[in-house]
Design an enzyme around this catalytic site. Structure first.
Site, mmCIF file in Angstrom:
data_model
loop_
_atom_site.group_PDB
_atom_site.id
_atom_site.type_symbol
_atom_site.label_atom_id
_atom_site.label_comp_id
_atom_site.label_asym_id
_atom_site.label_seq_id
_atom_site.Cartn_x
_atom_site.Cartn_y
_atom_site.Cartn_z
ATOM 1 C CB SER A 322 -3.863 46.401 -47.780
ATOM 2 O OG SER A 322 -4.485 46.800 -49.211
ATOM 3 C CB CYS A 323 0.726 45.921 -44.276
ATOM 4 S SG CYS A 323 0.919 44.114 -44.794
#
Length: 732
Positions: A322-323
């Site tokens: 998700s970064c």
């Protein structure tokens, strides 16, 4: 006629002799020509080599400094013990006696030295890089055929500190890894020489004249690394590495977002630069030693060392999870396909083609704006956003952010990352890449790209060397910040800073929250291939201050095995701690909200010896409460002691009589919310100090205590402080 015949024979004989002598002289002339002209330079060199002894004098290898000129690697004076076995033999000396005397001084096996001295050669090395004191003892032995040559020894004052960045040297002082290898030519300098005459027996001639050619010292390398910030990164990453039982290594990077300077870079496990060929893992070394086949054992040791020396921050790629939503959000805002208020709906999953892709919140987030979707790290939202951007534009931005190329970093072995082959980036690949699954990036690429999002849109070339200087401090070469390209506009950058600060303040990144410092960031958790193997990469990347970014920090933990694997739970707190220490060290002024001001930690004042009324006035002025024990009018003792740090409205016990040691038992506060922890400690006459960065429970009962010090059951004085670390649970 009889006279003519002998005369003619004589003439023929003279002619033959003349021709022969002419031929001989011709050949001698030709030979002389070859000796003087063709082979002359070569023969001259061989004659010089035969008649002289040419010993190299090592140059002083340059020092490696941090950005503030703190020494990270330096060379100290040393000498190497050598011998001329032929000279010893010609002098008819007893090699066993020489070996015994040398062995006693050098702490070496005499038989090993004797084997070397019995070789049929003019030169052997007995022991390298001995210190000056030991060299003096060898010199005092005054042994025939034993010589000392000037040398230098590489020394690393901090041992394991920044080991993957600094690198190390070999026995001949050549750089073998890290900066030591990349800048080996600049660091090495030019060796000097000592030239002396020798006789036909290859022994030194007496009363000779030696010619000395002085060595030229190597240049000194000044890194962008800050020793203090590097210490923060190493300390907190090592703690997480041990506590979370990380199996496949960990990495952390701190970067100046405006310049691309790397302020700290560390990988775990690290190794001792002063002994780089010794494995850190003793169990692994024991397994290797147990291998019976010598060739297999040697190969196993080599493989283990290569793995230990790998700089995970630069050479290893991983799925960012998700970064990567930071990049998807930035490109979507830049292209205008969404605004912060664009509405979405999350039922807990998204159908793409024939596949159902779940959200981390399988119950769904329901109706939400794009701002909410970023805060909640909602997969369905980002799948839709990725599809709105489209495959062509998405890949264009992917390249623009630098994920298809190496960054051109100073250290060797940098990976490019992994993307889909040409023609295979379809709808499904686009949808999963939008939330960080599929392609792989390096930690260095990731922090460089996020720094561009933070700094106004400029992708900076990351770099590690600030300048090269000589011993007088003169700058030989300097390295300046380099803008690779502008990827997004300043306006998009400002919007992204606001969105990512909201993630830390109100969303899934709350475990990186620090009172007074505006932290922006994003969590990341990715399951390693093959899927379903239960192995994850946990990460978090953040920058601060959100309104005026100065630094970015990335932490990646590869295969945590202690039960937790969400990046928001185990990587975000590490970033928070590194950021907290670093921002205070850089003297970045805190920006407290009104709510934070009301709940700031308080330092206990010194009221011992004051009247009861004065003490109460001082205590309440610090937003603390008090309890008085005794009927006296003067404070004779207090608990907690002066200078202790605890939450506002905590209680100070004032003793107006002798403190006889009122002991209480520390209760178990693990798995409780902040409110519950405070209540339980107060009931036991104890105070609270929140020991970590991260969510403290003021916004959600989903924040729980995960560590306490002292532990449950400890007997302490009433009024003592219990340090408790909390974690926010709603993370990905």
């Amino acid at each position: 006629m009889a006279i003519e015949k002998p005369k003619r024979k004589l003439q023929i004989r003279i002619l033959v002799i003349f021709v022969v002598f002419t031929a001989i002289l011709g050949m001698l002339g030709i030979r002389l020509f070859f000796l003087q002209v063709v082979d002359g330079p070569k023969l001259q060199r061989e004659a010089v080599e035969q008649q002289t002894r040419d010993n190299e004098v090592a140059s002083k290898r340059g020092t490696i400094y941090d950005r503030n000129y703190k020494t990270l690697a330096q060379s100290s004076t040393a000498e190497t013990v050598t011998a001329n076995p032929n000279e010893i033999r010609q002098a008819k000396k007893d090699v066993s006696v020489i070996a015994a005397e040398l062995g006693a001084v050098l702490e070496m096996d005499a038989s090993e030295i004797q084997t070397l001295l019995e070789k049929d050669t003019n030169h052997v090395t007995i022991k390298r890089k001995i210190d000056v004191d030991l060299a003096t003892k060898v010199r005092e032995l005054d042994l025939t055929g034993i010589y000392l040559q000037e040398d230098s020894k590489r020394y690393y004052p901090y041992g394991t500190f920044a080991s993957h960045v600094i690198g190390f040297t070999g026995t001949d002082n050549q750089g073998l890894a890290g900066i030591e290898m990349v800048y080996d030519e600049e660091l090495s300098g030019v060796p000097g020489r000592v030239i002396s005459l020798k006789n036909a027996l290859d022994t030194d001639m007496p009363f000779q004249q030696e010619k000395h050619i002085d060595p030229q010292n190597g240049a000194n390398v000044v890194l962008t690394i800050d020793e203090v910030i590097q210490h923060f990164a190493e300390k907190h990453l090592e703690t997480a590495y041990q506590e979370e039982k990380v199996q496949a290594g960990a990495a952390a990077i701190v970067m100046d977002v405006q310049t691309g300077e790397v302020l700290a870079m560390t990988s775990k496990p690290d190794f001792d630069l002063n002994n780089p060929f010794q494995l850190v893992d003793e169990a692994q070394q024991a397994q290797i030693d147990a291998i019976e086949d010598e060739e297999e054992r040697t190969q196993a040791k080599s493989d283990a060392l290569q793995k230990m020396w790998r700089n995970k921050a630069v050479v290893d790629s991983y799925e960012p999870g998700s970064c990567f939503k930071i990049m998807t959000a930035a490109m979507a805002l830049e292209e205008g396909v969404v605004t912060v208020d664009t509405p979405f709906f999350c039922p807990g999953y998204k159908i793409v083609a024939d596949r159902k892709i779940n959200c981390a919140n399988t119950n769904g987030h329901g109706a939400q704006t794009f701002k909410d979707g970023v805060k909640n790290s909602c997969n369905p939202v980002f799948i839709e956003v990725g599809q709105m951007v489209g495959a062509d534009l998405f890949k264009k931005y992917y390249k623009a952010f630098g994920f298809l190329d190496t960054t051109g970093f100073d250290l060797p072995g940098e990976a490019k990352g992994v993307f889909y082959p040409e023609g295979s980036f379809g709808l499904m690949e686009l949808s999963t890449t939008a939330f960080g699954q599929g392609p792989k990036v390096t930690p260095l690429q990731m922090i460089s790209a996020v720094s561009a999002v933070a700094n106004g849109g400029n992708l900076m070339k990351p770099y590690l060397v600030k300048e090269l200087v000589d011993d007088d401090g003169n700058v030989l070469k300097s390295f300046e910040p380099t803008v690779v390209r502008q990827v997004i506009s300043k306006e998009t950058s400002e919007t992204m800073r606001m969105l990512l600060e909201n993630v830390v303040t109100n969303g899934s990144g709350q475990n990186a929250y620090i009172k007074g410092f505006r932290i922006a960031g994003k969590t990341g958790t990715s399951e390693k291939i093959p899927r379903g193997n239960g192995k994850y990469v946990s990460s978090f990347i953040g920058f601060a201050p959100a309104n005026d970014p100065k630094i970015a920090c990335l932490v990646m933990l590869d295969e945590a095995s202690n039960g937790e694997y969400y990046g928001g739970r185990i990587a975000a707190p590490v970033v928070g701690k590194i950021m907290d220490d670093t921002l205070r060290y850089l003297k970045i002024e805190p920006q407290y909200t009104e709510e934070e001001k009301e709940n700031l930690d308080v330092y206990v004042p010194d009221v011992k010896g004051k009247s009861k009324s004065e003490a109460i006035k001082d205590i309440t002025a610090q937003n603390l409460t008090y309890t008085v024990v005794g009927d006296g009018e003067t404070v004779k003792d207090q608990m907690p002691k002066v200078g202790s740090n605890m939450m506002a409205k905590s209680t100070v016990i004032l003793y107006t009589e002798e403190n006889t040691g009122n002991q209480v038992t520390v209760p178990n506060v693990l798995d409780l919310s902040l409110t519950e922890v405070q209540s339980r400690l107060q009931a036991n006459q104890l105070n609270l100090n929140v020991s970590s960065a991260g969510a403290t429970g003021s916004k959600s009962q989903r924040t729980i205590a995960i560590r306490q010090d002292p532990p449950e059951g400890t007997q302490v004085d009433a009024g003592s402080i219990v340090r408790v670390e909390f974690r926010f649970l709603d993370v990905d």
